[in-house]
Enzyme design. Sequence first.
Site, PDB file in Angstrom:
ATOM      1  N   LYS A  23       0.961  -1.231   0.069  1.00 49.55           N
ATOM      2  CA  LYS A  23       0.025   0.123   0.024  1.00 49.55           C
ATOM      3  C   LYS A  23       0.790   1.124  -0.194  1.00 49.55           C
ATOM      4  O   LYS A  23       0.768   2.051  -0.846  1.00 49.55           O
ATOM      5  CB  LYS A  23      -0.936   0.174   1.228  1.00 49.55           C
ATOM      6  CG  LYS A  23      -2.024   0.714   1.228  1.00 49.55           C
ATOM      7  CD  LYS A  23      -2.930   0.703   2.396  1.00 49.55           C
ATOM      8  CE  LYS A  23      -3.904  -0.709   2.233  1.00 49.55           C
ATOM      9  NZ  LYS A  23      -4.414  -1.062   3.273  1.00 49.55           N
ATOM     10  N   ARG A  93      -3.519   2.764   8.202  1.00 51.04           N
ATOM     11  CA  ARG A  93      -3.892   1.430   7.663  1.00 51.04           C
ATOM     12  C   ARG A  93      -2.514   0.751   7.635  1.00 51.04           C
ATOM     13  O   ARG A  93      -1.696   1.191   7.568  1.00 51.04           O
ATOM     14  CB  ARG A  93      -4.447   1.833   6.163  1.00 51.04           C
ATOM     15  CG  ARG A  93      -5.445   3.074   6.263  1.00 51.04           C
ATOM     16  CD  ARG A  93      -5.772   3.342   4.864  1.00 51.04           C
ATOM     17  NE  ARG A  93      -6.896   2.000   4.236  1.00 51.04           N
ATOM     18  CZ  ARG A  93      -7.440   2.065   2.960  1.00 51.04           C
ATOM     19  NH1 ARG A  93      -6.883   2.914   2.160  1.00 51.04           N
ATOM     20  NH2 ARG A  93      -7.891   1.190   2.579  1.00 51.04           N
ATOM     21  N   GLY A 102      -6.220 -11.063   6.832  1.00 47.11           N
ATOM     22  CA  GLY A 102      -6.137 -11.241   8.301  1.00 47.11           C
ATOM     23  C   GLY A 102      -5.853 -10.133   9.082  1.00 47.11           C
ATOM     24  O   GLY A 102      -5.912 -10.344  10.499  1.00 47.11           O
ATOM     25  N   ARG A 337      -3.566  -1.424  -6.335  1.00 51.09           N
ATOM     26  CA  ARG A 337      -2.798  -2.456  -6.126  1.00 51.09           C
ATOM     27  C   ARG A 337      -3.107  -3.539  -7.200  1.00 51.09           C
ATOM     28  O   ARG A 337      -4.242  -3.195  -7.790  1.00 51.09           O
ATOM     29  CB  ARG A 337      -2.838  -3.244  -4.807  1.00 51.09           C
ATOM     30  CG  ARG A 337      -4.333  -3.623  -4.603  1.00 51.09           C
ATOM     31  CD  ARG A 337      -4.468  -4.081  -3.197  1.00 51.09           C
ATOM     32  NE  ARG A 337      -5.898  -4.532  -3.080  1.00 51.09           N
ATOM     33  CZ  ARG A 337      -6.475  -4.832  -1.589  1.00 51.09           C
ATOM     34  NH1 ARG A 337      -5.511  -4.828  -0.482  1.00 51.09           N
ATOM     35  NH2 ARG A 337      -7.609  -4.959  -1.468  1.00 51.09           N
ATOM     36  N   HIS A 455     -16.069  -8.688   1.931  1.00 51.19           N
ATOM     37  CA  HIS A 455     -15.050  -9.396   2.591  1.00 51.19           C
ATOM     38  C   HIS A 455     -15.248 -11.037   1.836  1.00 51.19           C
ATOM     39  O   HIS A 455     -14.207 -11.891   1.506  1.00 51.19           O
ATOM     40  CB  HIS A 455     -14.941  -9.651   3.785  1.00 51.19           C
ATOM     41  CG  HIS A 455     -13.939 -10.338   4.578  1.00 51.19           C
ATOM     42  ND1 HIS A 455     -14.412 -11.968   4.792  1.00 51.19           N
ATOM     43  CD2 HIS A 455     -12.733 -10.285   4.742  1.00 51.19           C
ATOM     44  CE1 HIS A 455     -13.205 -12.246   5.495  1.00 51.19           C
ATOM     45  NE2 HIS A 455     -12.167 -11.507   5.465  1.00 51.19           N
ATOM     46  N   SER A 765      15.180 -40.715  -6.580  1.00 49.76           N
ATOM     47  CA  SER A 765      13.864 -40.131  -6.514  1.00 49.76           C
ATOM     48  C   SER A 765      13.648 -39.654  -5.105  1.00 49.76           C
ATOM     49  O   SER A 765      13.675 -40.682  -4.167  1.00 49.76           O
ATOM     50  CB  SER A 765      12.697 -40.755  -6.957  1.00 49.76           C
ATOM     51  OG  SER A 765      11.670 -39.856  -6.829  1.00 49.76           O
ATOM     52  N   CYS A 832       9.526 -37.055  -5.361  1.00 54.04           N
ATOM     53  CA  CYS A 832       8.131 -37.708  -5.667  1.00 54.04           C
ATOM     54  C   CYS A 832       7.455 -37.674  -4.411  1.00 54.04           C
ATOM     55  O   CYS A 832       6.012 -38.045  -4.473  1.00 54.04           O
ATOM     56  CB  CYS A 832       8.064 -38.996  -6.292  1.00 54.04           C
ATOM     57  SG  CYS A 832       9.010 -40.231  -5.272  1.00 54.04           S
ATOM     58  N   TYR A 852      13.252 -33.691 -12.572  1.00 49.00           N
ATOM     59  CA  TYR A 852      11.985 -33.462 -12.924  1.00 49.00           C
ATOM     60  C   TYR A 852      11.342 -33.448 -11.430  1.00 49.00           C
ATOM     61  O   TYR A 852      11.936 -33.673 -10.475  1.00 49.00           O
ATOM     62  CB  TYR A 852      11.461 -34.733 -13.511  1.00 49.00           C
ATOM     63  CG  TYR A 852      11.546 -35.999 -12.792  1.00 49.00           C
ATOM     64  CD1 TYR A 852      10.479 -36.524 -11.788  1.00 49.00           C
ATOM     65  CD2 TYR A 852      12.571 -36.797 -13.078  1.00 49.00           C
ATOM     66  CE1 TYR A 852      10.822 -37.453 -11.241  1.00 49.00           C
ATOM     67  CE2 TYR A 852      12.982 -38.158 -12.421  1.00 49.00           C
ATOM     68  CZ  TYR A 852      11.913 -38.495 -11.530  1.00 49.00           C
ATOM     69  OH  TYR A 852      11.798 -39.703 -10.672  1.00 49.00           O
TER      70      TYR A 852
HETATM   71  C1  PEP Z   1       7.919 -40.409   0.193  1.00 46.18           C
HETATM   72  O1  PEP Z   1       8.282 -40.932   1.016  1.00 46.18           O
HETATM   73  O2  PEP Z   1       7.969 -39.132  -0.061  1.00 46.18           O
HETATM   74  C2  PEP Z   1       7.084 -41.058  -1.041  1.00 46.18           C
HETATM   75  C3  PEP Z   1       7.032 -40.390  -2.001  1.00 46.18           C
HETATM   76  O3  PEP Z   1       6.681 -42.368  -0.697  1.00 46.18           O
HETATM   77  P1  PEP Z   1       5.556 -42.553   0.434  1.00 46.18           P
HETATM   78  O4  PEP Z   1       4.819 -41.528   0.524  1.00 46.18           O
HETATM   79  O5  PEP Z   1       4.689 -43.718  -0.348  1.00 46.18           O
HETATM   80  O6  PEP Z   1       6.087 -43.076   1.583  1.00 46.18           O
END
Ligand code: PEP
Length: 875
Positions: A23, A93, A102, A337, A455, A765, A832, A852
């Site tokens: 602001k 303000r 909030g 804004r 709001h 991974s 993952c 990835y």
């Molecule tokens: C993890 O542990 O991050 C994972 C992808 O395997 P899981 O959630 O199946 O334990």
Amino acid sequence: MTDKYVYEFSEGDASMKNLLGGKGANLAEMTGLGMPVPQGFTITTEACTQYYADGEQINDAIQAEILTYVGKLEGMTGKKFGDLDNPLLVSVRSGARASMPGMMDTILNLGMNDEVAARFAEKTNNPRFAYDSYRRFIQMYSDVVMEVGKSYFEKLIDEMKEERGVKLDTELTAEDLKELAEKFKAQYKDKVGTDFPSDPVEQLFGAIKAVFRSWDNPRAVYYRRMNDIPGSWGTAVNVQSMVFGNTGDTSGTGVAFSRNPATGEAGLFGEFLMNAQGEDVVAGIRTPETIDQLKDENPAVYAQFADIVSSLENHYADMQDMEFTIEDGKLFMLQTRNGKRTAAAAFKIACDLVDEGKITPEKAVAMIDPKQIDALLHPQFDGAELKAATPIGKGLPASPGAACGKVSFTAEDAAARGKTGEPVILVRLETTPEDIEGMHHSQGILTARGGMTSHAAVVARGMGTCCVSGLGDVTFAADGKSFSLGGQTFTENDWLSLDGSTGNVYGQQIATVPAEIGGYFGRIMEWADQYRTMNVRTNADTPADARQAREFGAEGIGLCRTEHMFFETDRIAAIREMIVSKTVEQREAALAKLLPMQRGDFEGIYEAMEGFPVTIRLLDPPLHEFLPTDEDDIVALAADMNISVDELKNVIASLHEFNPMMGHRGCRLDVTYPEIGAMQTRAIIEAAINVQKAHPEWKIVPEIMIPLVGEVKELAFVKKIITDTADAIIADSDVALEYKVGTMIEIPRAAITADEIAKEAEFFSFGTNDLTQMTFGFSRDDAGKFLDAYYDKKIYENDPFARLDQDGVGKLVKTAVELGKSTRPDIKLGICGEHGGDPSSIEFCQKVGLNYVSCSPFRVPIARLAAAQSALNNK
Ligand code: PEP
Ligand code: MG
């Protein structure tokens, strides 16, 4: 050490957002652009941080600096605090770097007291205006500075109106308002225990402290956690000389957007009220007029305003959300804004701005909040069911999407029920910032009052939650436990459906269907994909999930949790049988049942992925999730296995673990029972050969992933089971299938010995779910029970299972990347864990050089956009 904590508007500019808050920086920028901005000064975010460092005190030096700037403002305006002839009145303000609903918002008319009000009445020859301003100030100050609830004051107003026999606030006379001011002060004294402060300087410091305090109120802390805003930022405070929208019929106040924030349509969009001040427009007490009507009301002001709006939009190259006041026919800008907008509007606006030549595609990609995509991908009503349903009311289409749930009347109730997974619709007269958690856990929000800028509307749009606002036909029962609409009465547990795109409300359950994406969304995602350097894969366990993820643009599977293939009722028995087997023969019999199921699913997944890489993880079933507990299930399983119920119960008891998350799971199963890994490898390889034969145009290279590895020798052991099995099958086939073997890095020991691990693993991974669990030493299943206490005590700002803890877990990831590359420079690296779909964690993955990220199908578009933004940020 800084020694400057206060800036006049003319000293700053838009680039100083971190110091002046959004602001303050924009008020400074508008001042620099020569726009009509009532002058004032900004107390910096660093002053807020200092306030906390000094034990919640404004230290003497900062107090003195603030007073110097009060003096400068007095000089500039020719007005003086407390002066009877020419009193300086200001608004106070809050304004953080990111706008935060909030926090404390606004106190107007600060500087008023009995004498000033009396003189003001005389001087302006408008006693009604003077006392209206005074009573508003007492009310706002009491509420936001001293936390005396608004309702006490509203009750006094209602009583007064009833006594006078009038309906509207505007029908109260100057005398009435003067009397109200007295009553308000008495109420203040009653609740606070001291007289209402009459000294403007005392009022000012009270208000500034209240803004600083509001940075740490529970609503603000919750909002920060939801939006990844660090607690260390602090808020700035803006002190601005007042202009008045309530001096009479030639004055007014309003809010406007330079484009429609719900649809993105070009053109001014907004609301205003004549003879009104600040909150009146958004509070929903009087129904505002649309901005077009200002053209009739005052064409010159409208033209000037429209002109300013277009310069601001061009200047910021983004849709603006502005507040303005007209004082006796003269226009003033109080705020601008970048406007909050729905996901659909965000995509349209970004594309339109590119087409209008105002921004580059890179900027278009950068300006969209990836988390908003969620809303676009959310379900809509099933067309046929919707057609068959009749709306029972129509409010404003405040935030699009379809929502269906059971009625809830309070935010606490909605939060409590929503957390259990029950779909709820929060139904309120209007919402306030206290309601934020309840709103967050609701499928949809319905309010009886409030316009498109209320709001409820603004917050719901930000959250991507469906909202219908301002449905005045909703009538609440006196006890607040039911409401009627369209001749029907609703109590808790009655179903309600809301269409946030049309404003229609239905008194029934209506099925929802997944959203269709394309158009503007497609264009932005196409650009995003050009800038992205990381691939985005998906965590999918079934062919259906894999297909969904492909539609969302997944470029492969980063994690197929093979144990999840058995959750369905007709399959769970087979995997249970395998788990409770005591002999190799029993286990092989069970595995023989699992083999065709797995092979079939893998074929479906390879097909869905059309030659993109597929990582399949060997079984990792935490035992407590899979062991039967239900008597019927136990009896059936015993019959299947041809053993007695008692015998089976004994086996189950012997398998009980105290810490199943750290128990006999992952590769530990294959170390104990190599036949499990052998069966899974067979399914993976045979399915790959079958699909490769059917689709010679694809190159199928399965990636077999070993979970929960902590020691290179256990990895080597399991890898040998895989390669022995796979090589034999391939040798017997007429397909020269290639495959890879890699590992999850989800145990700290694996991360810190990653150079050794990489000698055996062709890819890593990062399983950051387990890695977080094991690094913090608290269980994924149980942490939710105590993490709230950690947020309250400011030990953690975020849930480390949702947002990667970069300092601890992240350090392990970084170490593992470096060590892994030291022994295998071309190692393929991905993530993952759940963090693979979280934008701030994705940025971290970019920085440490992962190839990835992999996330659940609905998060794939979020990850694509976040990955593009990360690449642009780290260019
Ligand atoms: C993890 O542990 O991050 C994972 C992808 O395997 P899981 O959630 O199946 O334990
Ligand atoms: Mg894991």
